[in-house]
Design an enzyme around this catalytic site. Structure first.
Site, PDB file in Angstrom:
ATOM      1  N   LYS A  57       0.805  -1.240   0.000  1.00 24.96           N
ATOM      2  CA  LYS A  57       0.000   0.000   0.000  1.00 24.96           C
ATOM      3  C   LYS A  57       0.830   1.280   0.000  1.00 24.96           C
ATOM      4  CE  LYS A  57      -3.217  -1.021  -0.718  1.00 24.96           C
ATOM      5  NZ  LYS A  57      -3.441  -1.705  -2.049  1.00 24.96           N
ATOM      6  N   THR A  61       1.991  -0.501  -7.174  1.00 17.32           N
ATOM      7  CA  THR A  61       1.366  -0.549  -8.500  1.00 17.32           C
ATOM      8  C   THR A  61       1.909   0.567  -9.387  1.00 17.32           C
ATOM      9  OG1 THR A  61      -0.601  -1.279  -7.307  1.00 17.32           O
ATOM     10  CG2 THR A  61      -0.885  -0.722  -9.636  1.00 17.32           C
ATOM     11  N   TRP A  62       2.033   1.747  -8.816  1.00  9.66           N
ATOM     12  CA  TRP A  62       2.528   2.905  -9.558  1.00  9.66           C
ATOM     13  C   TRP A  62       3.995   2.704  -9.945  1.00  9.66           C
ATOM     14  CZ3 TRP A  62       2.797   8.573  -7.273  1.00  9.66           C
ATOM     15  CH2 TRP A  62       2.883   9.488  -8.344  1.00  9.66           C
ATOM     16  N   HIS A 121       7.351  -7.816  -1.784  1.00  5.69           N
ATOM     17  CA  HIS A 121       6.993  -7.069  -0.572  1.00  5.69           C
ATOM     18  C   HIS A 121       7.906  -7.470   0.595  1.00  5.69           C
ATOM     19  CE1 HIS A 121       3.643  -4.881  -2.050  1.00  5.69           C
ATOM     20  NE2 HIS A 121       2.788  -5.868  -2.121  1.00  5.69           N
ATOM     21  N   ARG A 144       6.338   5.249   1.827  1.00  3.19           N
ATOM     22  CA  ARG A 144       5.237   6.214   1.897  1.00  3.19           C
ATOM     23  C   ARG A 144       5.001   6.575   3.354  1.00  3.19           C
ATOM     24  NH1 ARG A 144      -0.987   5.000  -0.279  1.00  3.19           N
ATOM     25  NH2 ARG A 144      -1.538   7.195  -0.556  1.00  3.19           N
ATOM     26  N   SER A 152      -4.723   3.508   3.507  1.00  6.75           N
ATOM     27  CA  SER A 152      -4.827   2.736   2.276  1.00  6.75           C
ATOM     28  C   SER A 152      -5.024   1.248   2.601  1.00  6.75           C
ATOM     29  CB  SER A 152      -3.552   2.943   1.443  1.00  6.75           C
ATOM     30  OG  SER A 152      -3.679   2.367   0.179  1.00  6.75           O
ATOM     31  N   ARG A 276      -7.399   3.796  -5.515  1.00  5.22           N
ATOM     32  CA  ARG A 276      -8.437   4.341  -4.644  1.00  5.22           C
ATOM     33  C   ARG A 276      -8.479   5.854  -4.772  1.00  5.22           C
ATOM     34  NH1 ARG A 276      -9.252   6.329   0.512  1.00  5.22           N
ATOM     35  NH2 ARG A 276      -6.981   6.522   0.714  1.00  5.22           N
ATOM     36  N   LYS A 277      -7.503   6.532  -4.164  1.00  6.82           N
ATOM     37  CA  LYS A 277      -7.509   7.992  -4.172  1.00  6.82           C
ATOM     38  C   LYS A 277      -6.211   8.563  -4.764  1.00  6.82           C
ATOM     39  CE  LYS A 277      -9.745  11.169  -0.971  1.00  6.82           C
ATOM     40  NZ  LYS A 277     -10.138  11.357   0.427  1.00  6.82           N
ATOM     41  N   GLY A 278      -5.096   7.924  -4.419  1.00  5.57           N
ATOM     42  CA  GLY A 278      -3.824   8.311  -5.022  1.00  5.57           C
ATOM     43  C   GLY A 278      -3.325   9.683  -4.624  1.00  5.57           C
TER      44      GLY A 278
END
Ligand code: A3P
Length: 314
Positions: A57, A61-62, A121, A144, A152, A276-278
């Site tokens: 999280k 993905t990015w 991970h 992050r 997240s 989701r929101k990013g």
């Protein structure tokens, strides 16, 4: 089955939907352990491999999308309408090592053309020596703000357990009993080698990626040994990668909409769950100031003297 005794001997905790086992200092979901052991024993990196690593999280993905777009730009110009990232989820473009080994599918990795891109991970200390020793391969880590990670993670886990409370998720992150936790040890496991050997471990922050995606795409390409040429710069290829991998672009793809199927066997979550929101700072909509101060305090204490600070950009 071969791993039944090994797993049974490890300390165990239940956390929301997951059975966790303490393996080499980290709480891994029980079903990750056998694949991790096989990965440690059998993975043989190629010198030009790039392993993308992250705490769940935190922008996996990015990062997968950005690295894939930057690495594959010879075969797939980022502005091309037929680019794989315009029809595939990033998880379908970059294999998840942990899942590959858990499923006994190493042949899939062997079949990938060089230079290979893969993700994990696992913390740095659990990667095979063959990855981390002098003859190993390059590693890119994205971290992050843990406060946004908690938010997240809660939204993500809630898809499998709708009654999961935010407080429960928050508490498990604070005491470290969360998948691949403690998060501070995970982050530091990559931070230290990134300082000692910046040519081998590139340490990125999700918040920096948001602030200046283009600069980080350039760093990523350079680190992977494929800096953007003057001609590519002039053609606007960096901006094309940024656009191709942007949150709105990816979230808007049919393949990433609800009901489009799961992202993998290992993580049986619908692909839309990864978009989701990013944004940075959504924690303020979920945490009391006291909770935020408490988690910040834990992180500050754990990171003290390491030179890493979540509050600052790099
Ligand atoms: P939020 O839940 O805060 O929105 P991971 O890929 O490691 O599972 O992380 C998922 C987080 O990254 C989610 O955060 C998701 O929305 C965000 N994310 C996914 N793709 C992104 C993109 N292209 N740009 C920015 N953030 C992205």
């Amino acid at each position: 089955e071969e791993f039944g005794d090994l797993v049974a001997a490890l300390p165990r905790r239940q956390q929301s939907i997951l059975e966790l086992r303490l393996y080499q200092g980290f709480w891994l979901p029980e079903h990750w352990v056998p694949g991790t052991v096989v990965f440690q024993r059998r993975f043989s990196p190629r010198p030009d491999d790039v392993v993308l690593a992250s705490y769940p999280k935190c922008g996996t993905t990015w990062l997968k999308a950005l690295a894939f777009a930057a690495a594959a730009r010879g075969a797939y110009p980022p502005a091309a309408p037929g680019h794989p990232l315009r029809r595939l989820n990033p998880h379908d473009c970059v294999p998840f090592i942990d899942e590959i080994f858990a499923g006994g599918e190493e042949a899939k990795l062997d079949a990938l053309p060089s230079p290979r891109l893969m993700n994990t991970h696992l913390p740095y200390t659990l990667l095979p020596d063959r990855v981390t020793n002098a003859g190993g391969c390059r590693v890119v880590y994205v971290c992050r703000d843990p406060k946004d990670m908690v938010v997240s993670l809660w939204h993500f886990l809630r898809r499998a357990k709708p009654d999961l409370s935010f407080v429960e998720t928050f508490e498990s992150v604070c005491d470290g009993t969360v998948a691949a936790g403690p998060v501070w040890d995970h982050v530091l496991s990559y931070w230290r080698p990134s300082v000692a050997r910046p040519d081998r471990v590139l340490f990125l922050k999700y918040e920096d990626l948001l602030r200046d995606t283009a600069a980080n795409v350039r760093r990523l390409a350079e680190f992977m040994g494929r800096p953007f040429t003057a001609a590519e710069e002039a053609a606007g290829d960096v901006a094309a990668v940024v656009e191709l991998c942007s949150f709105d672009e990816m979230k808007g793809l049919d393949v990433n909409k609800a009901g489009s199927g799961t992202a993998g066997r290992y993580c049986a979550m619908q692909r839309d769950a990864f978009f989701r929101k990013g944004v940075a700072g959504d924690w303020a909509n979920h945490m009391t100031p006291e909770m935020a101060a408490r988690l910040d305090g834990i992180i500050r204490e754990k990171l003290q003297g390491t030179g890493l600070d979540f509050a600052q950009g790099s």
